[in-house]
Design an enzyme around this catalytic site. Structure first.
Site, PDB file in Angstrom:
ATOM      1  N   SER A  30      38.557  43.411  45.503  1.00 16.76           N
ATOM      2  CA  SER A  30      37.814  41.956  45.848  1.00 16.76           C
ATOM      3  C   SER A  30      36.422  42.757  45.945  1.00 16.76           C
ATOM      4  O   SER A  30      36.074  43.957  46.320  1.00 16.76           O
ATOM      5  CB  SER A  30      37.944  41.324  47.183  1.00 16.76           C
ATOM      6  OG  SER A  30      36.934  40.327  47.593  1.00 16.76           O
ATOM      7  N   TYR A  38      39.933  41.045  56.080  1.00 21.70           N
ATOM      8  CA  TYR A  38      40.291  40.737  54.913  1.00 21.70           C
ATOM      9  C   TYR A  38      39.497  41.890  53.911  1.00 21.70           C
ATOM     10  O   TYR A  38      40.252  42.552  53.052  1.00 21.70           O
ATOM     11  CB  TYR A  38      39.907  39.231  54.340  1.00 21.70           C
ATOM     12  CG  TYR A  38      40.051  39.048  52.986  1.00 21.70           C
ATOM     13  CD1 TYR A  38      41.336  38.995  52.395  1.00 21.70           C
ATOM     14  CD2 TYR A  38      39.031  38.884  52.054  1.00 21.70           C
ATOM     15  CE1 TYR A  38      41.602  38.764  50.856  1.00 21.70           C
ATOM     16  CE2 TYR A  38      39.121  38.857  50.634  1.00 21.70           C
ATOM     17  CZ  TYR A  38      40.389  38.727  50.209  1.00 21.70           C
ATOM     18  OH  TYR A  38      40.497  38.636  48.699  1.00 21.70           O
TER      19      TYR A  38
HETATM   20  N1  NAP Z   1      40.096  33.604  44.672  1.00 23.36           N
HETATM   21  C1  NAP Z   1      39.058  34.528  44.708  1.00 23.36           C
HETATM   22  O1  NAP Z   1      37.864  34.191  45.113  1.00 23.36           O
HETATM   23  C2  NAP Z   1      39.371  35.872  44.854  1.00 23.36           C
HETATM   24  C3  NAP Z   1      38.334  36.810  45.125  1.00 23.36           C
HETATM   25  C4  NAP Z   1      38.598  38.114  45.076  1.00 23.36           C
HETATM   26  C5  NAP Z   1      40.077  38.498  45.070  1.00 23.36           C
HETATM   27  N2  NAP Z   1      40.904  37.720  45.194  1.00 23.36           N
HETATM   28  C6  NAP Z   1      42.485  38.164  45.347  1.00 23.36           C
HETATM   29  O2  NAP Z   1      43.082  37.748  44.161  1.00 23.36           O
HETATM   30  C7  NAP Z   1      44.516  37.707  44.468  1.00 23.36           C
HETATM   31  C8  NAP Z   1      45.236  36.411  44.094  1.00 23.36           C
HETATM   32  O3  NAP Z   1      44.529  35.339  44.817  1.00 23.36           O
HETATM   33  P1  NAP Z   1      44.288  33.885  44.129  1.00 23.36           P
HETATM   34  O4  NAP Z   1      42.625  33.814  44.260  1.00 23.36           O
HETATM   35  O5  NAP Z   1      44.917  33.557  42.833  1.00 23.36           O
HETATM   36  O6  NAP Z   1      44.975  32.850  45.268  1.00 23.36           O
HETATM   37  P2  NAP Z   1      46.073  31.946  45.241  1.00 23.36           P
HETATM   38  O7  NAP Z   1      45.947  30.773  44.383  1.00 23.36           O
HETATM   39  O8  NAP Z   1      46.141  31.670  46.807  1.00 23.36           O
HETATM   40  O9  NAP Z   1      47.333  33.003  45.024  1.00 23.36           O
HETATM   41  C9  NAP Z   1      47.755  33.901  45.732  1.00 23.36           C
HETATM   42  C10 NAP Z   1      49.092  34.336  45.358  1.00 23.36           C
HETATM   43  O10 NAP Z   1      49.765  35.223  46.387  1.00 23.36           O
HETATM   44  C11 NAP Z   1      51.004  35.155  46.536  1.00 23.36           C
HETATM   45  N3  NAP Z   1      51.379  35.427  48.021  1.00 23.36           N
HETATM   46  C12 NAP Z   1      50.635  35.421  49.185  1.00 23.36           C
HETATM   47  N4  NAP Z   1      51.161  35.969  50.149  1.00 23.36           N
HETATM   48  C13 NAP Z   1      52.691  36.322  49.605  1.00 23.36           C
HETATM   49  C14 NAP Z   1      53.841  37.018  50.260  1.00 23.36           C
HETATM   50  N5  NAP Z   1      53.644  37.080  51.606  1.00 23.36           N
HETATM   51  N6  NAP Z   1      54.741  37.376  49.367  1.00 23.36           N
HETATM   52  C15 NAP Z   1      54.583  36.989  48.206  1.00 23.36           C
HETATM   53  N7  NAP Z   1      53.515  36.386  47.511  1.00 23.36           N
HETATM   54  C16 NAP Z   1      52.420  36.113  48.154  1.00 23.36           C
HETATM   55  C17 NAP Z   1      50.989  33.557  46.634  1.00 23.36           C
HETATM   56  O11 NAP Z   1      52.419  33.107  46.237  1.00 23.36           O
HETATM   57  P3  NAP Z   1      53.390  32.358  47.330  1.00 23.36           P
HETATM   58  O12 NAP Z   1      52.417  31.541  48.291  1.00 23.36           O
HETATM   59  O13 NAP Z   1      54.090  31.408  46.249  1.00 23.36           O
HETATM   60  O14 NAP Z   1      54.170  33.416  48.105  1.00 23.36           O
HETATM   61  C18 NAP Z   1      50.081  33.157  45.280  1.00 23.36           C
HETATM   62  O15 NAP Z   1      50.759  33.000  44.129  1.00 23.36           O
HETATM   63  C19 NAP Z   1      44.506  37.981  46.007  1.00 23.36           C
HETATM   64  O16 NAP Z   1      45.065  39.344  46.179  1.00 23.36           O
HETATM   65  C20 NAP Z   1      43.196  37.752  46.571  1.00 23.36           C
HETATM   66  O17 NAP Z   1      42.725  38.304  47.947  1.00 23.36           O
HETATM   67  C21 NAP Z   1      40.594  36.223  45.076  1.00 23.36           C
END
Ligand code: NAP
Length: 249
Positions: free
Chosen positions: A136, A149
């Site tokens: 990130s 985080y």
């Molecule tokens: N959105 C942003 O602005 C942003 C920016 C920078 C980085 N990121 C990173 O991008 C990645 C994906 O996030 P996203 O934005 O797509 O958010 P999201 O829509 O909330 O998706 C997060 C995913 O992670 C999975 N997850 C969370 N905890 C878990 C666990 N204990 N075991 C297995 N799976 C788990 C969730 O699946 P389940 O809940 O079904 O387990 C879900 O599929 C993350 O690493 C986040 O830190 C996001």
């Protein structure tokens, strides 16, 4: 170019968009996450020949092992690992933060990620594959309430660079992907289900989408095998940097 790809956190946001992007291009996708019904829906949408659902919690080492042992024929020779599953919990300052939330972020974003990576390294080396880790911009730019985080994402970035070094000569590629704000369920999760807070953050901001990041992941994964993107930082145009703060007596 296509192959077998394992995408963690494919039940939502970036991971689900990536599952669709790679499956649509002919890849076999192992889709993981805790929400089995969402993985089943992905299989129904994209086809059981394209997507294998592997539901497990990233914090459960035995469940990871069981899921890898149970991979069906055609999904075992993994070429690409996308370590995407992760979360932010809370926006409180360190002095106000909930330690249990810090631990959950560390257990998921760091310990789960390194466990799965360690398990898959022999296969990835055998395939001269690739590892794409979702870090990130929070890894590099601190902000109030980002504390643990941001720390987990700095780990992911540095771990990626370390892997690059260790995997020297194996042909395995490693990339740290470092997005800014993308509209997914990220803020809903971070705020404990506050839809209004999520809408306020993304509203009018033209944030990136899961599909934007998925397209980037697809580009990185399908580059010629002699090319490695070490780290890639991306933001929506609407997001940029703010300055330092100074406290005065
Ligand atoms: N959105 C942003 O602005 C942003 C920016 C920078 C980085 N990121 C990173 O991008 C990645 C994906 O996030 P996203 O934005 O797509 O958010 P999201 O829509 O909330 O998706 C997060 C995913 O992670 C999975 N997850 C969370 N905890 C878990 C666990 N204990 N075991 C297995 N799976 C788990 C969730 O699946 P389940 O809940 O079904 O387990 C879900 O599929 C993350 O690493 C986040 O830190 C996001």
């Amino acid at each position: 170019m296509s192959g077998v790809i394992l995408i963690t956190g494919a039940t939502s946001g970036i991971g689900r968009a990536a599952a669709r992007r790679f499956a649509g291009a002919g890849w076999k996708v192992i889709a993981t996450g805790r929400r089995q019904e969402r993985l089943d829906a992905l299989v129904a949408e994209l086809g059981a020949d394209r997507v294998h659902a592997a539901p497990f919690d990233m914090r459960d080492e035995a469940a990871i092992d069981a899921a890898l042992d149970a991979l069906p024929e055609g999904f075992r020779d993994i070429d690409v690992l996308i370590n995407n599953a992760g979360l932010a919990l809370g926006t409180a300052t360190a002095q106000e933060a909930d330690l249990a939330q810090w631990r959950q972020m560390i257990d998921t974003n760091i310990t789960g990620l390194v466990t799965l990576t360690h398990r898959l390294l022999p296969r990835l080396i055998a395939r001269k594959g690739a590892i794409l880790n979702i870090s990130s911009v929070a890894a590099t730019y601190p902000y109030k309430g980002g504390n643990a985080y941001g720390g987990t994402k700095a780990f992911v970035r540095q771990f990626s660079l370390g892997l690059r070094s260790d995997l020297h000569g194996t042909g395995v590629r490693v990339t740290s992907i470092e997005p800014g704000i993308a509209e997914t369920e990220f803020t809903l999760v971070r705020t404990g289900g506050d839809q209004a807070a999520s809408d306020t953050l993304y509203g009018g901001a033209a944030p990136m989408t899961g599909e934007d990041i998925a397209e980037t992941l697809f580009w990185v994964a399908t580059l010629p095998p002699h090319l490695n993107i070490n780290a890639l930082e991306l933001m929506p145009v609407s997001q940029s940097f703010a300055g330092f703060q100074v406290a005065r007596a």
